[in-house]
Design a protein around this motif. Structure first.
Motif, mmCIF file in Angstrom:
data_model
loop_
_atom_site.group_PDB
_atom_site.id
_atom_site.type_symbol
_atom_site.label_atom_id
_atom_site.label_comp_id
_atom_site.label_asym_id
_atom_site.label_seq_id
_atom_site.Cartn_x
_atom_site.Cartn_y
_atom_site.Cartn_z
ATOM 1 N N ARG A 172 0.730 -1.148 -0.041
ATOM 2 C CA ARG A 172 0.046 0.124 -0.047
ATOM 3 C C ARG A 172 0.779 0.990 -0.108
ATOM 4 N NH1 ARG A 172 -5.761 -0.405 2.088
ATOM 5 N NH2 ARG A 172 -6.235 -2.810 1.819
ATOM 6 N N LEU A 173 1.885 1.325 0.648
ATOM 7 C CA LEU A 173 2.858 2.478 0.683
ATOM 8 C C LEU A 173 3.461 2.456 -0.645
ATOM 9 C CD1 LEU A 173 4.872 2.525 4.104
ATOM 10 C CD2 LEU A 173 3.475 4.205 3.258
ATOM 11 N N ILE A 174 3.899 1.579 -1.360
ATOM 12 C CA ILE A 174 4.291 1.666 -3.025
ATOM 13 C C ILE A 174 3.366 2.320 -3.747
ATOM 14 C CG2 ILE A 174 4.989 0.369 -4.904
ATOM 15 C CD1 ILE A 174 7.195 0.682 -2.801
ATOM 16 N N ALA A 175 2.100 1.914 -3.453
ATOM 17 C CA ALA A 175 1.157 2.833 -4.214
ATOM 18 C C ALA A 175 0.850 3.949 -3.742
ATOM 19 C CB ALA A 175 -0.253 1.833 -3.782
ATOM 20 N N CYS A 176 1.087 4.406 -2.569
ATOM 21 C CA CYS A 176 0.895 5.551 -1.971
ATOM 22 C C CYS A 176 1.761 6.788 -2.531
ATOM 23 C CB CYS A 176 1.115 5.822 -0.348
ATOM 24 S SG CYS A 176 0.888 7.337 0.369
ATOM 25 N N TYR A 177 3.108 6.040 -2.596
ATOM 26 C CA TYR A 177 4.131 6.913 -3.359
ATOM 27 C C TYR A 177 4.327 6.807 -4.841
ATOM 28 C CZ TYR A 177 6.091 8.155 1.116
ATOM 29 O OH TYR A 177 6.144 8.790 2.514
ATOM 30 N N ARG A 178 3.405 6.183 -5.449
ATOM 31 C CA ARG A 178 3.032 6.335 -7.019
ATOM 32 C C ARG A 178 4.189 5.551 -7.462
ATOM 33 N NH1 ARG A 178 -0.671 10.057 -8.783
ATOM 34 N NH2 ARG A 178 -1.566 11.375 -6.878
ATOM 35 N N MET A 179 4.586 4.473 -7.025
ATOM 36 C CA MET A 179 5.716 3.358 -7.646
ATOM 37 C C MET A 179 4.927 2.068 -8.020
ATOM 38 S SD MET A 179 9.027 3.819 -5.397
ATOM 39 C CE MET A 179 8.356 4.117 -3.549
ATOM 40 N N THR A 180 3.585 1.990 -8.385
ATOM 41 C CA THR A 180 3.042 0.979 -9.074
ATOM 42 C C THR A 180 3.022 0.724 -10.667
ATOM 43 O OG1 THR A 180 0.773 2.005 -8.945
ATOM 44 C CG2 THR A 180 1.426 0.695 -7.063
ATOM 45 N N ASP A 181 2.540 -0.234 -11.184
ATOM 46 C CA ASP A 181 2.603 -0.302 -12.482
ATOM 47 C C ASP A 181 1.441 -1.438 -12.929
ATOM 48 O OD1 ASP A 181 3.007 -0.203 -15.416
ATOM 49 O OD2 ASP A 181 4.731 -1.617 -15.365
ATOM 50 N N LEU A 182 0.310 -1.014 -12.878
ATOM 51 C CA LEU A 182 -0.772 -1.717 -12.880
ATOM 52 C C LEU A 182 -0.657 -2.927 -11.706
ATOM 53 C CD1 LEU A 182 -1.777 -1.707 -16.534
ATOM 54 C CD2 LEU A 182 -2.830 -0.490 -14.744
ATOM 55 N N ILE A 183 -0.507 -4.110 -12.473
ATOM 56 C CA ILE A 183 -0.443 -5.263 -11.583
ATOM 57 C C ILE A 183 0.747 -6.026 -11.824
ATOM 58 C CG2 ILE A 183 -2.913 -5.704 -11.159
ATOM 59 C CD1 ILE A 183 -2.511 -8.148 -13.347
ATOM 60 N N ASP A 184 1.586 -5.286 -12.589
ATOM 61 C CA ASP A 184 3.050 -6.029 -12.941
ATOM 62 C C ASP A 184 4.083 -5.753 -12.390
ATOM 63 O OD1 ASP A 184 1.588 -7.273 -15.032
ATOM 64 O OD2 ASP A 184 1.491 -5.585 -16.178
ATOM 65 N N THR A 185 4.512 -5.264 -11.074
ATOM 66 C CA THR A 185 5.459 -5.325 -10.369
ATOM 67 C C THR A 185 5.268 -6.051 -9.086
ATOM 68 O OG1 THR A 185 4.806 -3.235 -9.160
ATOM 69 C CG2 THR A 185 6.640 -3.310 -11.422
ATOM 70 N N HIS A 186 6.336 -6.296 -8.229
ATOM 71 C CA HIS A 186 6.028 -7.289 -7.161
ATOM 72 C C HIS A 186 7.065 -7.022 -5.775
ATOM 73 C CE1 HIS A 186 8.569 -8.852 -10.348
ATOM 74 N NE2 HIS A 186 7.555 -9.206 -11.151
ATOM 75 N N ILE A 187 6.431 -7.405 -4.797
ATOM 76 C CA ILE A 187 7.281 -7.171 -3.557
ATOM 77 C C ILE A 187 7.152 -8.539 -2.823
ATOM 78 C CG2 ILE A 187 7.754 -6.003 -1.541
ATOM 79 C CD1 ILE A 187 5.741 -3.772 -2.499
ATOM 80 N N THR A 188 8.137 -9.043 -2.276
ATOM 81 C CA THR A 188 8.197 -10.425 -1.712
ATOM 82 C C THR A 188 9.106 -10.373 -0.212
ATOM 83 O OG1 THR A 188 10.378 -11.080 -2.604
ATOM 84 C CG2 THR A 188 8.205 -11.893 -3.531
ATOM 85 N N LEU A 189 8.454 -11.068 0.768
ATOM 86 C CA LEU A 189 8.977 -11.106 1.992
ATOM 87 C C LEU A 189 9.250 -12.705 2.602
ATOM 88 C CD1 LEU A 189 9.782 -9.472 4.813
ATOM 89 C CD2 LEU A 189 7.333 -9.738 5.557
ATOM 90 N N SER A 190 10.478 -12.883 3.008
ATOM 91 C CA SER A 190 10.497 -14.163 3.495
ATOM 92 C C SER A 190 10.071 -14.433 4.895
ATOM 93 C CB SER A 190 11.962 -14.658 3.424
ATOM 94 O OG SER A 190 12.533 -13.695 4.393
ATOM 95 N N VAL A 191 9.276 -15.544 5.208
ATOM 96 C CA VAL A 191 8.832 -16.016 6.441
ATOM 97 C C VAL A 191 9.904 -16.752 7.093
ATOM 98 C CG1 VAL A 191 6.958 -17.062 7.564
ATOM 99 C CG2 VAL A 191 6.332 -15.684 5.541
ATOM 100 N N PRO A 192 10.260 -16.269 8.357
ATOM 101 C CA PRO A 192 11.288 -17.009 9.124
ATOM 102 C C PRO A 192 10.929 -18.649 9.270
ATOM 103 C CG PRO A 192 11.006 -14.877 10.049
ATOM 104 C CD PRO A 192 9.850 -14.956 8.999
ATOM 105 N N GLY A 193 12.018 -19.218 9.077
ATOM 106 C CA GLY A 193 11.582 -20.780 9.422
ATOM 107 C C GLY A 193 12.443 -21.685 8.437
ATOM 108 N N PRO A 194 12.758 -22.827 8.752
ATOM 109 C CA PRO A 194 13.612 -23.741 7.934
ATOM 110 C C PRO A 194 13.067 -23.961 6.581
ATOM 111 C CG PRO A 194 12.307 -25.124 9.730
ATOM 112 C CD PRO A 194 12.083 -23.625 9.971
ATOM 113 N N GLN A 195 11.970 -23.878 6.255
ATOM 114 C CA GLN A 195 11.188 -24.131 4.830
ATOM 115 C C GLN A 195 11.668 -23.087 4.056
ATOM 116 O OE1 GLN A 195 9.469 -23.572 7.554
ATOM 117 N NE2 GLN A 195 7.995 -25.432 8.204
#
Length: 251
Positions: A23-46
């Motif tokens: 939502r912050l990336i959208a707030c700062y106008r850094m979006t491109d319709l649906i074609d960019t992406h942000i990921t976050l790892s979830v701590p754990g052995p998997q």
């Protein structure tokens, strides 16, 4: 919405933090319709990580819209068994998550300024204080087409090396960090540096470039002791801009 009973506290918190970053990336106008992406790892052995369900507007991203996938791109999220993931997003992000476990959060954008600098032969120039944050600390990856080939992952990782930010030539920007706050800080400064460069070049006048000693000194200042606290303060300040949406993004 409270945490689902069958979900760990750390995964739910990760989902809420990542939804807020979208939502912050959208707030700062850094979006491109649906074609960019942000990921976050979830701590754990998997070593699973969260990515957006393809097709959801960043402005409306919720914790429950994020899909948990593994490093091979398999959807391991029982809530989104049929959820669609951006293929290029998987290729780019899985490569970095696997090779650089220190980079928990990865942001990729296609902004006008970012793409413009990515199209310039000399890349990011040391024209501003924002740009000097990346002096000697910015990678470049040559464009190979839409990132759908798994073979490109090795070259992406090799080009990134030990850096936390990279310009994807003729494509866009990529920035990462050990937290959502750090990744947001990286992409914000990189984006602003690109915006300033395009505006400075458009003026058609001679440009002032600091000497190398000043460039190196300034880059080191951005890595000084205590900078993590400033990054966290900036994150909290940015979150205040969308605070009224908190109940929505944690759904």
């Amino acid at each position: 919405m409270s945490k689902p009973t069958d979900m760990s506290e750390i995964e739910w918190r990760s989902r809420c933090d990542l939804a807020a970053l979208y939502r912050l990336i959208a707030c700062y106008r850094m979006t491109d319709l649906i074609d960019t992406h942000i990921t976050l790892s979830v701590p754990g052995p998997q070593r699973h990580f969260l990515i957006n369900r393809y097709g959801v507007a960043f402005e409306k991203m919720r914790a429950s819209d994020l899909i948990l996938i593994d490093l091979q791109g398999n959807n391991v999220d029982s809530r989104h068994a049929e959820g669609r993931v951006n293929a290029a997003g998987f290729v780019i992000h899985s490569a970095i998550h696997e090779a650089r476990p220190d980079l928990h959060c990865i942001v990729h954008t296609h902004t006008a300024a970012g793409m413009a600098v990515a199209a310039q032969r000399d890349g990011l120039l040391p024209l501003t204080q924002h740009a000097l944050k990346f002096y000697g600390n910015l990678a470049y990856h040559t464009y190979e087409g839409i990132a759908l080939s798994l073979q490109e992952r090795e070259r992406l990782v090799a080009d990134l090396g030990s850096h936390n930010a990279m310009i994807l030539r003729n494509h866009g920007l990529l920035a990462a960090g050990n937290s959502v706050a750090a990744a947001f800080h990286e992409i914000y400064f990189l984006e602003r540096a690109c915006q300033a460069q395009i505006q400075a070049l458009s003026a058609g006048v001679a440009l002032s470039i600091p000497d190398e000693a000043v460039c190196l000194h300034t880059a080191a200042q951005f890595r000084r002791d205590g900078i993590d606290g400033i990054i966290d303060l900036a994150w909290e300040a940015a979150l205040s801009l969308i605070d009224e949406q908190r109940a929505e993004w944690c759904q």
